[in-house]
Design an enzyme around this catalytic site. Structure first.
Site, PDB file in Angstrom:
ATOM      1  N   SER A  75       0.894  -1.134   0.129  1.00 55.13           N
ATOM      2  CA  SER A  75      -0.054  -0.070   0.098  1.00 55.13           C
ATOM      3  C   SER A  75       0.813   1.353   0.002  1.00 55.13           C
ATOM      4  O   SER A  75       1.992   1.210   0.611  1.00 55.13           O
ATOM      5  CB  SER A  75      -0.687   0.065   1.245  1.00 55.13           C
ATOM      6  OG  SER A  75      -0.239   0.283   2.447  1.00 55.13           O
ATOM      7  N   LYS A  95       0.788  -0.780  15.366  1.00 52.08           N
ATOM      8  CA  LYS A  95      -0.708  -1.223  15.671  1.00 52.08           C
ATOM      9  C   LYS A  95      -0.887  -2.582  15.091  1.00 52.08           C
ATOM     10  O   LYS A  95      -1.839  -3.116  15.498  1.00 52.08           O
ATOM     11  CB  LYS A  95      -1.733  -0.211  15.669  1.00 52.08           C
ATOM     12  CG  LYS A  95      -2.175   0.198  14.108  1.00 52.08           C
ATOM     13  CD  LYS A  95      -3.184   1.321  14.418  1.00 52.08           C
ATOM     14  CE  LYS A  95      -3.765   1.856  12.816  1.00 52.08           C
ATOM     15  NZ  LYS A  95      -4.803   2.539  12.855  1.00 52.08           N
ATOM     16  N   ASP A  96      -0.399  -3.030  13.793  1.00 56.98           N
ATOM     17  CA  ASP A  96      -0.812  -3.907  13.093  1.00 56.98           C
ATOM     18  C   ASP A  96       0.307  -5.349  13.738  1.00 56.98           C
ATOM     19  O   ASP A  96      -0.178  -6.451  13.423  1.00 56.98           O
ATOM     20  CB  ASP A  96      -0.480  -3.983  11.589  1.00 56.98           C
ATOM     21  CG  ASP A  96      -1.259  -3.247  10.902  1.00 56.98           C
ATOM     22  OD1 ASP A  96      -2.476  -2.816  11.551  1.00 56.98           O
ATOM     23  OD2 ASP A  96      -1.037  -2.566  10.115  1.00 56.98           O
ATOM     24  N   THR A 120     -16.027   2.729   9.699  1.00 56.89           N
ATOM     25  CA  THR A 120     -14.690   2.414  10.331  1.00 56.89           C
ATOM     26  C   THR A 120     -14.868   0.744  10.372  1.00 56.89           C
ATOM     27  O   THR A 120     -16.044   0.254  10.591  1.00 56.89           O
ATOM     28  CB  THR A 120     -14.485   3.005  11.872  1.00 56.89           C
ATOM     29  OG1 THR A 120     -13.423   2.344  12.189  1.00 56.89           O
ATOM     30  CG2 THR A 120     -15.693   2.559  12.705  1.00 56.89           C
ATOM     31  N   SER A 149     -12.877  -0.733  12.881  1.00 58.50           N
ATOM     32  CA  SER A 149     -12.202  -0.819  13.956  1.00 58.50           C
ATOM     33  C   SER A 149     -13.276  -0.978  15.130  1.00 58.50           C
ATOM     34  O   SER A 149     -13.995   0.035  15.331  1.00 58.50           O
ATOM     35  CB  SER A 149     -11.310   0.331  14.375  1.00 58.50           C
ATOM     36  OG  SER A 149     -10.943   0.518  15.670  1.00 58.50           O
ATOM     37  N   ARG A 194     -12.654  -0.979  18.389  1.00 60.27           N
ATOM     38  CA  ARG A 194     -12.456  -0.030  19.098  1.00 60.27           C
ATOM     39  C   ARG A 194     -12.855   1.450  19.052  1.00 60.27           C
ATOM     40  O   ARG A 194     -13.333   2.213  19.834  1.00 60.27           O
ATOM     41  CB  ARG A 194     -10.621   0.248  19.293  1.00 60.27           C
ATOM     42  CG  ARG A 194      -9.818   1.482  19.906  1.00 60.27           C
ATOM     43  CD  ARG A 194      -8.568   1.752  19.771  1.00 60.27           C
ATOM     44  NE  ARG A 194      -8.254   1.962  18.221  1.00 60.27           N
ATOM     45  CZ  ARG A 194      -8.314   3.122  17.755  1.00 60.27           C
ATOM     46  NH1 ARG A 194      -8.692   4.241  18.618  1.00 60.27           N
ATOM     47  NH2 ARG A 194      -8.057   3.435  16.335  1.00 60.27           N
ATOM     48  N   ARG A 195     -12.641   1.981  17.635  1.00 65.29           N
ATOM     49  CA  ARG A 195     -13.464   3.064  17.286  1.00 65.29           C
ATOM     50  C   ARG A 195     -14.987   3.242  17.217  1.00 65.29           C
ATOM     51  O   ARG A 195     -15.409   4.290  18.142  1.00 65.29           O
ATOM     52  CB  ARG A 195     -12.906   3.472  15.865  1.00 65.29           C
ATOM     53  CG  ARG A 195     -11.588   4.087  15.611  1.00 65.29           C
ATOM     54  CD  ARG A 195     -10.929   4.210  14.169  1.00 65.29           C
ATOM     55  NE  ARG A 195      -9.536   4.604  14.112  1.00 65.29           N
ATOM     56  CZ  ARG A 195      -8.728   4.320  13.182  1.00 65.29           C
ATOM     57  NH1 ARG A 195      -9.164   3.306  12.314  1.00 65.29           N
ATOM     58  NH2 ARG A 195      -7.605   4.631  13.215  1.00 65.29           N
ATOM     59  N   ARG A 231     -13.638  -0.939   4.880  1.00 61.99           N
ATOM     60  CA  ARG A 231     -12.173  -1.555   4.507  1.00 61.99           C
ATOM     61  C   ARG A 231     -11.405  -1.000   3.519  1.00 61.99           C
ATOM     62  O   ARG A 231     -11.835  -0.286   2.617  1.00 61.99           O
ATOM     63  CB  ARG A 231     -12.272  -3.102   4.295  1.00 61.99           C
ATOM     64  CG  ARG A 231     -12.886  -4.045   5.686  1.00 61.99           C
ATOM     65  CD  ARG A 231     -11.388  -4.155   6.707  1.00 61.99           C
ATOM     66  NE  ARG A 231     -10.330  -4.602   5.892  1.00 61.99           N
ATOM     67  CZ  ARG A 231      -9.988  -5.628   5.767  1.00 61.99           C
ATOM     68  NH1 ARG A 231     -10.542  -6.698   5.731  1.00 61.99           N
ATOM     69  NH2 ARG A 231      -8.577  -5.931   4.870  1.00 61.99           N
ATOM     70  N   THR A 270      -8.626   4.404  -0.325  1.00 63.42           N
ATOM     71  CA  THR A 270     -10.045   3.583  -0.747  1.00 63.42           C
ATOM     72  C   THR A 270     -11.161   3.853   0.191  1.00 63.42           C
ATOM     73  O   THR A 270     -12.241   4.142  -0.211  1.00 63.42           O
ATOM     74  CB  THR A 270      -9.717   2.059  -0.471  1.00 63.42           C
ATOM     75  OG1 THR A 270      -8.746   1.831  -1.529  1.00 63.42           O
ATOM     76  CG2 THR A 270     -11.063   1.478  -0.803  1.00 63.42           C
ATOM     77  N   ARG A 271     -10.745   4.006   1.554  1.00 63.52           N
ATOM     78  CA  ARG A 271     -11.852   4.559   2.356  1.00 63.52           C
ATOM     79  C   ARG A 271     -12.356   5.991   2.217  1.00 63.52           C
ATOM     80  O   ARG A 271     -13.570   6.335   2.546  1.00 63.52           O
ATOM     81  CB  ARG A 271     -11.087   4.428   3.900  1.00 63.52           C
ATOM     82  CG  ARG A 271     -11.109   2.990   4.513  1.00 63.52           C
ATOM     83  CD  ARG A 271     -10.803   2.648   5.751  1.00 63.52           C
ATOM     84  NE  ARG A 271      -9.251   2.442   5.945  1.00 63.52           N
ATOM     85  CZ  ARG A 271      -8.547   2.732   6.928  1.00 63.52           C
ATOM     86  NH1 ARG A 271      -9.270   2.664   8.057  1.00 63.52           N
ATOM     87  NH2 ARG A 271      -7.310   2.574   7.021  1.00 63.52           N
ATOM     88  N   CYS A 325      -5.999  -6.450  17.614  1.00 66.44           N
ATOM     89  CA  CYS A 325      -6.483  -5.055  17.026  1.00 66.44           C
ATOM     90  C   CYS A 325      -8.097  -5.252  16.887  1.00 66.44           C
ATOM     91  O   CYS A 325      -8.799  -4.188  16.700  1.00 66.44           O
ATOM     92  CB  CYS A 325      -5.760  -4.714  15.768  1.00 66.44           C
ATOM     93  SG  CYS A 325      -6.091  -5.794  14.425  1.00 66.44           S
TER      94      CYS A 325
END
Length: 312
Positions: A11, A81-82, A125, A127, A129-130, A147, A152-153, A240
């Site tokens: 990416s 974070k990944d 999102t 996530s 968490r979010r 995703r 893209t998002r 995650c």
């Protein structure tokens, strides 16, 4: 060593991170040649399923780890974070690069800030968490999975006419897209993921030549902060794909760490704080996790795992 082979995902953001590593390495070692090798990961191949349903903590890192162990590359570059809280056997995080601002950002092509979002606004999102923190503040919000890479998002937000999406500011900044940010979300409203904004450089244990090269680019304050955050995550056994957040910062010689665990719908949200000597980063992260476990975090996490299969 005259040449270092760097493995990365393909990416734009991953390539930015690899190029950044190459740049700082060449500044420290002018004679060093750096070759960047793109490796496709499971997370890059599965784009039509929510991350929380795939159930694999190494989605974006496993193939890079295999390439390291096979000797195809010398180091792998990841968004911290990944990286699972336990890296593969025979591997370790050899360096942590200087962290970008770790806040989350609200992006709205309609110009909404969080408090001006209309009733039942639709937010994108992937996530948990979010989503949990958004729902905690605004139970009326409708959260949809979105995703793909950053570009893209941003495109999907417009195509699907979403009211807003939430992204890491670090990724937007690194891609020169910070002008898309409508609002930076305060930490008291949206605590980031462990490691957000930091770049991890993984290598083989025992590869002393590579380690000596990387020592020049390791950023100690970021390493200390992410050590606390990752230990916090490890104790809670959270990947995650569980609503867990953590932020550690070194301020005036003191390490300050805030952690959070939430239910999927955000109705229950537990938060705790620890501080101490930066030299005790891992222990502070562990104590913070235990503080939340004593508040009932393990009950919430157990419910999540039972309800949705493996959300890690």
């Amino acid at each position: 060593m005259k040449k270092l082979k760097v493995g990365t995902r393909g990416s734009k953001l991953a390539l930015w991170q690899a190029d950044y590593l190459a740049r700082v390495l060449k500044e420290a070692h002018p004679d060093l040649q750096v070759e960047i090798k793109i490796i496709k990961t499971v997370g890059d191949k599965i784009l039509d399923v929510a991350l929380s349903k795939v159930g694999d903590k190494g989605l974006f890192t496993k193939e890079l780890g295999k390439a390291l162990l096979a000797g195809d590359i010398d180091v792998a570059v990841h968004s911290m974070k990944d990286v699972p809280s336990q890296v593969g056997q025979g591997l370790h995080i050899a360096a942590v690069l200087t962290r970008e601002f770790p806040q989350d950002a609200l992006v709205s092509h309609k110009g909404y800030r969080f408090h001006s979002l209309p009733h039942r606004a639709v937010i994108g999102t992937s996530s948990l968490r979010r989503a949990a923190q958004l729902k905690n503040r605004r139970p009326d919000l409708s959260i949809v999975d979105i995703r793909g890479n950053v570009e893209t998002r941003l495109r999907k937000m417009q195509e699907q006419d979403l009211d807003a999406i939430v992204l890491a500011y670090a990724g937007l900044k690194r891609l020169g897209l910070e002008n898309a940010v409508t609002e930076l979300l305060d930490y008291d409203m949206m605590l980031p993921a462990a490691g957000q904004g930091a770049i991890a450089v993984e290598s083989r244990i025992g590869d002393d030549i590579t380690q000596s090269l990387l020592e020049a680019v390791d950023h100690e304050p970021t390493r200390i902060a992410t050590t606390a955050e990752r230990r916090f995550l490890q104790v809670l056994e959270g990947g995650c794909q569980v609503p867990i957040a953590c932020l550690a910062q070194v301020e005036q010689g003191k390490l300050e760490v805030t952690g959070l665990v939430a239910s999927l719908n955000g109705s229950r949200l537990l938060q705790a704080y620890q501080e101490g000597n930066p030299g005790n980063a891992a222990r502070i992260g562990e104590e913070l996790a235990m503080q939340l476990i004593n508040q009932g975090a393990n009950v919430i996490l157990k419910e999540i795992r039972q309800a949705g299969g493996n959300h890690e």
